[in-house]
Design an enzyme around this catalytic site. Structure first.
Site, PDB file in Angstrom:
ATOM      1  CB  VAL A  16      -0.995   0.044   1.181  1.00 39.05           C
ATOM      2  CG1 VAL A  16      -1.975  -1.109   1.101  1.00 39.05           C
ATOM      3  CG2 VAL A  16      -0.274   0.066   2.522  1.00 39.05           C
TER       4      VAL A  16
ATOM      5  CB  SER B 192      -6.048   2.901  15.882  1.00 45.79           C
ATOM      6  OG  SER B 192      -5.747   2.510  17.201  1.00 45.79           O
TER       7      SER B 192
ATOM      8  CE1 TYR C 107      -1.211   1.555  14.225  1.00 47.59           C
ATOM      9  CE2 TYR C 107      -2.324   2.036  16.284  1.00 47.59           C
ATOM     10  CZ  TYR C 107      -2.273   1.368  15.081  1.00 47.59           C
ATOM     11  OH  TYR C 107      -3.285   0.499  14.740  1.00 47.59           O
ATOM     12  CB  ALA C 108      -1.259   8.321  18.449  1.00 47.03           C
ATOM     13  CB  ALA C 109       1.090  11.181  14.556  1.00 41.71           C
TER      14      ALA C 109
END
Lengths: 87, 241
Positions: free
Chosen positions: B59, B137, B150-152
């Protein structure tokens, strides 16, 4: 009726159908701007749909924003680009 | 025939989403977007040989997207649903986080969604119909320590979802995001039993979610009854937030 007139009428119908304009195809003048003052009131989302529709209906590929600005000025400029593609 | 592409289809969540669509209707054809590991996708494809096929898809690579779409359009001439599910995390405190961990997580979780949406848009515009479901998420909303990357990325997915939803709403394309909480997938495989117990204690339902429960939410957002829902963020988290 000349080929170019047929082509322009087809483009106007495509505009109305694809962009769901509240206009009749014959109400769009050949030289009327598509965007901005005095135009039929298209915006950037319409331009996005128009690029896809022109490729699908006429095989006209508009590769970048600069080309879009040049081609998507009016029915006249679109018709010229379609004719150029057909050559 | 409804044509569906699920990315990250070899993972637990991708498997559940794909299987759910396959079980939903015999009119559904599911393309399983896979990168390196393909074992589970191959098994699923062999189970539904007429309605399911793997397609090579990294991807993060735009030309991979073009090739995958070319394959799909050559066979079916349309793409109705894209589920941007591929993702992973590489956690660590920002002070110690190396640039590669940042880049990889942003590239896979956020850039991948951008490339995917770009790849399907012209077909969906032409069809005047399409459903894009982006798996974000709960980390995007909780922003936990140790997951700055990951959060960003996942928060970026929500913002992308909402902005794109506005851009294409009038064309008949909906774009929505799902925020799973703690789901029993390979993402939790590295957790100790103490960590799982601690996580469960934070869930009002006092259990982990099942991949099938996320898949149900995806199926809903893809169904015709959800036609007026766009730009939404649906949490599937057992009540954490």
């Amino acid at each position: 009726m000349e080929d170019v007139t047929l082509l322009k009428n087809g483009i106007k119908k495509m505009l109305v159908d694809n962009l769901m304009l509240q206009l009749k195809p014959e109400e769009i003048r050949d030289d009327q701007p598509l965007f901005g003052p005095g135009s039929i009131g298209l915006d950037s989302v319409d331009a996005l749909q128009l690029v896809v529709a022109l490729d699908k209906n006429y095989g006209l590929k508009i590769p970048d924003p600069a080309a879009a600005k040049e081609v998507l000025q009016s029915v006249n400029t679109i018709a010229a680009a379609v004719q150029q593609t057909a050559k | 025939m409804r044509v569906i592409l699920v990315t990250g289809a070899n993972g637990g969540l991708g498997q559940a989403i794909s299987r759910d669509f396959l079980n939903e209707s015999k009119e559904n054809f599911v393309w399983l977007g896979v990168r390196k590991a393909i074992d589970k996708a191959a098994t699923l494809a062999s189970e539904f040989p007429e309605r399911c096929s793997p397609v090579a898809l990294d991807v993060t690579n735009p030309s991979n997207w073009q090739s995958a779409l070319k394959t799909i359009l050559a066979r079916q001439g349309r793409i109705d649903v894209l589920v941007n599910n591929a993702g992973r995390h590489r956690d660590g405190l920002l002070a110690n986080l190396d640039t590669a961990a940042w880049d990889e997580v942003l590239s896979l979780n956020l850039d991948g969604v951008f490339h995917g949406c770009r790849a399907v848009l012209s077909s969906m515009i032409s069809q005047r119909h399409g459903r894009i479901i982006n798996i974000s998420s709960l980390s995007a909303l909780l922003a936990p320590a140790g997951q700055t990357n990951y959060a960003a990325a996942k928060a970026g997915v929500i913002a992308l979802t909402q902005a794109l939803a506005k851009e294409v709403a009038r064309i008949g394309i909906t774009v929505n995001a799902i925020c799973p909480g703690y789901i029993e997938t390979e993402g939790l495989s590295g957790w100790s039993s103490e960590e799982k117990t601690a996580a469960i204690s934070r869930v009002p339902m006092r259990r982990l979610g099942r991949p099938e429960e996320v898949a149900s939410a995806v199926r809903f957002l893809a169904c015709s009854e959800a036609a007026y829902i766009t730009g939404s963020v649906l949490k599937v988290d057992g009540g954490i937030l």
